[in-house]
Scaffold this motif. Structure first.
Motif, PDB file in Angstrom:
ATOM      1  N   MET A 124       0.855  -1.195   0.000  1.00  0.00           N
ATOM      2  CA  MET A 124       0.000   0.000   0.000  1.00  0.00           C
ATOM      3  C   MET A 124       0.885   1.238   0.000  1.00  0.00           C
ATOM      4  N   THR A 125       0.356   2.337  -0.539  1.00  0.00           N
ATOM      5  CA  THR A 125       1.083   3.603  -0.471  1.00  0.00           C
ATOM      6  C   THR A 125       1.050   4.101   0.971  1.00  0.00           C
ATOM      7  N   VAL A 126       1.805   5.158   1.217  1.00  0.00           N
ATOM      8  CA  VAL A 126       1.802   5.752   2.557  1.00  0.00           C
ATOM      9  C   VAL A 126       0.380   6.136   2.936  1.00  0.00           C
ATOM     10  N   GLU A 127      -0.331   6.719   1.979  1.00  0.00           N
ATOM     11  CA  GLU A 127      -1.710   7.121   2.234  1.00  0.00           C
ATOM     12  C   GLU A 127      -2.566   5.896   2.572  1.00  0.00           C
ATOM     13  N   GLY A 128      -2.349   4.816   1.825  1.00  0.00           N
ATOM     14  CA  GLY A 128      -3.092   3.584   2.084  1.00  0.00           C
ATOM     15  C   GLY A 128      -2.798   3.035   3.468  1.00  0.00           C
ATOM     16  N   ASN A 129      -1.537   3.128   3.854  1.00  0.00           N
ATOM     17  CA  ASN A 129      -1.152   2.679   5.189  1.00  0.00           C
ATOM     18  C   ASN A 129      -1.866   3.481   6.267  1.00  0.00           C
ATOM     19  N   LEU A 130      -1.908   4.811   6.060  1.00  0.00           N
ATOM     20  CA  LEU A 130      -2.520   5.664   7.080  1.00  0.00           C
ATOM     21  C   LEU A 130      -4.030   5.445   7.143  1.00  0.00           C
ATOM     22  N   SER A 131      -4.636   5.178   5.984  1.00  0.00           N
ATOM     23  CA  SER A 131      -6.099   5.121   5.962  1.00  0.00           C
ATOM     24  C   SER A 131      -6.646   3.723   6.254  1.00  0.00           C
ATOM     25  N   PHE A 132      -5.763   2.722   6.289  1.00  0.00           N
ATOM     26  CA  PHE A 132      -6.238   1.336   6.431  1.00  0.00           C
ATOM     27  C   PHE A 132      -7.118   1.150   7.667  1.00  0.00           C
ATOM     28  N   GLY A 133      -6.628   1.622   8.805  1.00  0.00           N
ATOM     29  CA  GLY A 133      -7.386   1.469  10.049  1.00  0.00           C
ATOM     30  C   GLY A 133      -8.696   2.235  10.015  1.00  0.00           C
ATOM     31  N   LEU A 134      -8.660   3.427   9.396  1.00  0.00           N
ATOM     32  CA  LEU A 134      -9.856   4.263   9.364  1.00  0.00           C
ATOM     33  C   LEU A 134     -10.914   3.644   8.457  1.00  0.00           C
ATOM     34  N   LYS A 135     -10.455   3.031   7.349  1.00  0.00           N
ATOM     35  CA  LYS A 135     -11.407   2.370   6.450  1.00  0.00           C
ATOM     36  C   LYS A 135     -12.037   1.178   7.144  1.00  0.00           C
ATOM     37  N   ASN A 136     -11.229   0.452   7.914  1.00  0.00           N
ATOM     38  CA  ASN A 136     -11.775  -0.687   8.663  1.00  0.00           C
ATOM     39  C   ASN A 136     -12.822  -0.219   9.672  1.00  0.00           C
ATOM     40  N   ALA A 137     -12.602   0.993  10.204  1.00  0.00           N
ATOM     41  CA  ALA A 137     -13.561   1.530  11.175  1.00  0.00           C
ATOM     42  C   ALA A 137     -14.754   2.173  10.472  1.00  0.00           C
ATOM     43  N   LYS A 138     -14.739   2.113   9.121  1.00  0.00           N
ATOM     44  CA  LYS A 138     -15.840   2.639   8.295  1.00  0.00           C
ATOM     45  C   LYS A 138     -16.106   4.121   8.543  1.00  0.00           C
ATOM     46  N   LEU A 139     -15.032   4.895   8.622  1.00  0.00           N
ATOM     47  CA  LEU A 139     -15.181   6.334   8.761  1.00  0.00           C
ATOM     48  C   LEU A 139     -15.543   6.949   7.407  1.00  0.00           C
ATOM     49  N   PRO A 140     -16.305   8.062   7.403  1.00  0.00           N
ATOM     50  CA  PRO A 140     -16.621   8.708   6.120  1.00  0.00           C
ATOM     51  C   PRO A 140     -15.365   9.267   5.461  1.00  0.00           C
ATOM     52  N   LYS A 141     -15.371   9.284   4.134  1.00  0.00           N
ATOM     53  CA  LYS A 141     -14.184   9.677   3.365  1.00  0.00           C
ATOM     54  C   LYS A 141     -13.626  11.054   3.714  1.00  0.00           C
ATOM     55  N   PRO A 142     -14.492  12.101   3.824  1.00  0.00           N
ATOM     56  CA  PRO A 142     -13.923  13.424   4.139  1.00  0.00           C
ATOM     57  C   PRO A 142     -13.182  13.420   5.469  1.00  0.00           C
ATOM     58  N   GLU A 143     -13.702  12.653   6.440  1.00  0.00           N
ATOM     59  CA  GLU A 143     -13.064  12.565   7.756  1.00  0.00           C
ATOM     60  C   GLU A 143     -11.685  11.912   7.634  1.00  0.00           C
ATOM     61  N   ILE A 144     -11.625  10.835   6.822  1.00  0.00           N
ATOM     62  CA  ILE A 144     -10.342  10.152   6.616  1.00  0.00           C
ATOM     63  C   ILE A 144      -9.337  11.121   6.003  1.00  0.00           C
ATOM     64  N   ALA A 145      -9.768  11.836   4.976  1.00  0.00           N
ATOM     65  CA  ALA A 145      -8.870  12.776   4.299  1.00  0.00           C
ATOM     66  C   ALA A 145      -8.387  13.846   5.272  1.00  0.00           C
ATOM     67  N   LYS A 146      -9.283  14.307   6.122  1.00  0.00           N
ATOM     68  CA  LYS A 146      -8.929  15.352   7.077  1.00  0.00           C
ATOM     69  C   LYS A 146      -7.856  14.861   8.047  1.00  0.00           C
ATOM     70  N   ARG A 147      -8.083  13.635   8.541  1.00  0.00           N
ATOM     71  CA  ARG A 147      -7.131  13.099   9.530  1.00  0.00           C
ATOM     72  C   ARG A 147      -5.768  12.840   8.914  1.00  0.00           C
ATOM     73  N   ILE A 148      -5.772  12.307   7.664  1.00  0.00           N
ATOM     74  CA  ILE A 148      -4.490  12.048   7.006  1.00  0.00           C
ATOM     75  C   ILE A 148      -3.751  13.364   6.788  1.00  0.00           C
ATOM     76  N   LYS A 149      -4.494  14.401   6.402  1.00  0.00           N
ATOM     77  CA  LYS A 149      -3.878  15.699   6.164  1.00  0.00           C
ATOM     78  C   LYS A 149      -3.232  16.200   7.457  1.00  0.00           C
ATOM     79  N   HIS A 150      -3.973  16.112   8.543  1.00  0.00           N
ATOM     80  CA  HIS A 150      -3.474  16.593   9.819  1.00  0.00           C
ATOM     81  C   HIS A 150      -2.218  15.829  10.243  1.00  0.00           C
ATOM     82  N   ALA A 151      -2.302  14.493  10.174  1.00  0.00           N
ATOM     83  CA  ALA A 151      -1.161  13.670  10.613  1.00  0.00           C
ATOM     84  C   ALA A 151       0.063  13.927   9.754  1.00  0.00           C
ATOM     85  N   SER A 152      -0.150  14.038   8.432  1.00  0.00           N
ATOM     86  CA  SER A 152       1.018  14.206   7.564  1.00  0.00           C
ATOM     87  C   SER A 152       1.633  15.585   7.751  1.00  0.00           C
TER      88      SER A 152
END
Lengths: 360, 301
Positions: A91-119
């Protein structure tokens, strides 16, 4: 202070082998606790129990006042960083970061927001589209921290996160983890066998041995008042010098030498206990040169060996038949065979019972 | 900069010179070339014979290339050669083999990979005993189970059908494939599995999204093993299917061993090459995939 993680009477055994025994530990909110010990002491096992990756044999684990002893790792409100980074290689870095969030079924905008913040926090924005193979060791470890960060959890678990990095990078990332802790104010539990990491990062250090916590205290306490000989020997590099002798009438007697114990703070008993004892004195607490005159105890030695490290020079000698090391300034000029006058203050030393090895 | 040049060197320096025709090289390459020829020669003879007409074959020049190239034997082997009463060539057998091989390979690999994954990462009670029994299965001779399976297939109504043979191949592939997958998954870093669990992935999510993408090399190995094994199988094919469903290997045998008429060597050779073409192409195609797979899998965490 409210407790973030509480471990109550924790037992863990594999078959007949008891790895953790009746372990109790309370970690406050926002505290940085380091579990320190040599390999096989159970520190990583304890961390895996907290994470829920190992089933405990007895006792309870509470995180944020919730009993999570039987909860799945993902439901415990923890994020974990591993020694080998454990990034998903395909997986890409983004895929790595979002894997857990996707498993938790978070909405996409929320995932993008969190990845942006963390990165942003970890400065890995330019790397988001890359695969882990195209990252350096330091960058990989940052992504691994990011993976814990995006989960927005209260407790971070670090399992020897810097052990795979080279010395210079390790020092840099150490500072970064400390900065991160100041910024996030999360509870962090950090496992390491590196005492420098432990001393620099920790609010409190738990020294572990044989599945039990030997001493739990601030780095200052651990360094200054080690609770027993093992801790005293384990902490500090070069390690503490030990002198065997007897305590009699408020002095420490060792062959022909006698060291006055004025100023030494005895523990519970409050007064000098008579009998066989071990005195420990750190190489950096021994003085040489002009300063010797101001110390209560002085002795003449012959230099056996010198180890220049640049910033310091370590001198090997013998005091009353015991191997003794002294740390001198890197600029000092000494040579093998030279006579040297040493001095130290017993107030900075540690005394241990010869039998129980506990601090007096 | 420190000046590091020194006086000109004398004596041996740099790479050690090697003679191209040393005794070691002659022996090594001589052996390799001889063995390569030994294996390549039968294939060559088969190929040239399949391109010759029968009159030319009767001349007896086995090694000479065809004077007059003809593809008639190939056409005949594929669609006209007779096996007993029917004269459809190998084509029926080929399609039967395809219908047997594809489902057997896919089914056995899916089941075995999940088995191996569960055995290596989700240690359940009795996992070791289960694994031991499964591996023991790999050592039982097929002949012992031949007849019991006939009865079992008959009882469930699959005897003589392609489905029955697919089932048999899937079951017989299980021990060795499970071993293969279990060992591979055990070699993957455990921390990846832990990380995925902390990330909230369950049994199937970890399998599909973390483990499988990292396992291209072992899937390639499994495909090679199963395709060649099942395609080349003769025993199960002849025992568990009826003449309408005979796989290609059985058809080939029937063509080559037919007792009626003249022995058509060119047709037999063409039929044999046709039958061997599938495993051969699998080696060529997946050999490259295999190397790529290893390169991709080499990057761990």
């Amino acid at each position: 202070m409210q407790n973030s993680v509480e471990i109550k009477n924790l037992d863990l055994q594999f078959g007949a082998v008891k790895v953790l025994q009746n372990l109790n530990l309370e970690i406050g909110k926002g505290e940085f606790l380091v579990l320190l010990g040599s390999s096989g002491c159970g520190k990583s096992t304890l961390l895996n129990c907290i994470a829920g990756l190992l089933d405990v044999s007895g006792g309870q684990i509470h995180i944020n006042d919730r009993n999570v002893t039987w909860a799945e790792p993902s439901d415990r409100g923890i994020g974990m960083v591993f020694q080998s980074y454990a990034l998903y290689p395909q997986m890409t870095v983004e895929g790595n970061l979002s894997f857990g969030l996707k498993n938790a079924k978070l909405p996409k905008p929320e995932i993008a927001k969190r990845i942006k913040h963390a990165s942003e926090v970890l400065q890995i924005e330019p790397l988001l589209k890359r695969k882990p193979a195209a990252l350096s060791g330091g960058q990989r470890q940052r992504v691994a921290i990011g993976r814990a960060l995006v989960r927005d959890v209260d407790v971070f678990l670090f399992d020897e996160p810097l052990s795979n990095l080279d010395a210079k990078l390790r020092a840099d990332l150490r500072v970064e983890i400390k900065r991160l802790h100041h910024k996030l104010q999360n509870t962090m539990i950090y496992v390491t066998h590196d005492q420098i990491e432990a001393m620099t990062l920790a609010d409190r250090i738990a020294i572990m041995r044989g599945g039990q916590i030997m001493q739990l205290g601030s780095p200052d306490e651990i360094y200054g008042q080690p609770i027993n000989k093992y801790v005293a020997d384990f902490i500090g590099s070069p390690s503490m010098n030990f002198l065997e002798g007897n305590i009699k009438n408020g002095t420490f007697e060792m062959g022909e030498l006698s060291i006055p114990l004025d100023g030494y703070e005895f523990g519970d008993t409050g007064a000098a206990t008579e009998g066989a004892a071990t005195m420990g004195i750190r190489p950096e607490h021994v003085v040489t040169g002009e300063l010797v005159e101001s110390t209560p105890f002085q002795v003449d030695v012959e230099v056996n060996l010198i180890e220049p490290t640049g910033s310091d020079t370590l001198v090997d000698c013998e005091v009353a038949g015991h191997h003794f090391r002294v740390r001198m300034d890197g600029q000092s000029r000494v040579s093998v065979g030279e006579k040297l006058r040493l001095g130290f203050a017993p107030a900075r030393a540690s005394l241990f019972d010869a039998k129980t090895e506990l601090r007096l | 900069m420190i000046d590091t040049t020194s006086a000109p060197l004398t004596g041996p320096q740099g790479p050690k010179p090697r003679k191209p025709f040393s005794r070691r090289n002659i022996f090594l390459y001589g052996t390799l070339i001889t063995i390569a020829l030994f294996y390549a020669l039968p294939l060559y003879v088969m190929f040239v014979t399949s391109l010759k007409g029968m009159p030319e074959i009767r001349l007896g020049n086995v090694f000479s290339p065809p004077l007059e190239v003809t593809f008639q034997p190939w056409v005949k082997a594929w669609s006209e050669a007779c096996t007993g009463l029917t004269c459809n060539g190998l084509s029926t057998g080929f399609w039967n083999s395809v219908q047997i091989t594809i489902p057997s390979v896919i089914l056995s690999i899916i089941i075995a990979s999940v088995n191996g994954y569960a055995l290596s990462n989700w240690k359940f009670k009795g996992a070791d005993a289960f694994f031991t029994i499964l591996i023991f299965g790999a050592f039982i001779p097929y002949q012992v189970m031949l007849y019991p399976i006939v009865i079992m297939l008959r009882e469930v109504g699959l005897y003589g059908s392609l489905g029955g043979l697919v089932l048999v191949h899937t079951v017989f592939g299980m021990p060795i494939l499970t071993l293969l997958f279990r060992n591979y998954f055990t070699s993957l870093p455990e921390e990846l599995f832990k990380a995925a669990r902390v990330d909230g992935a369950g049994f199937w999510a970890i399998y599909a999204k973390v483990m499988v993408p990292m396992s291209l090399p072992i899937f390639t190995v499994a495909v090679i093993l199963q395709v060649t094994g099942i395609w080349n199988d003769f025993l199960f094919g002849v025992v568990y299917t009826s003449p309408d469903n005979y796989p290609m290997t059985v058809s080939l045998n029937n063509i080559v061993n037919s007792t009626q008429g003249v022995k058509e060597y060119n047709v037999n050779m063409a039929a044999t090459i046709l039958t061997g073409l599938v495993p051969l192409s699998i080696y060529f195609v997946s050999g490259r995939l295999f190397v790529r797979g290893i390169a991709a899998g080499a990057v761990k965490g």
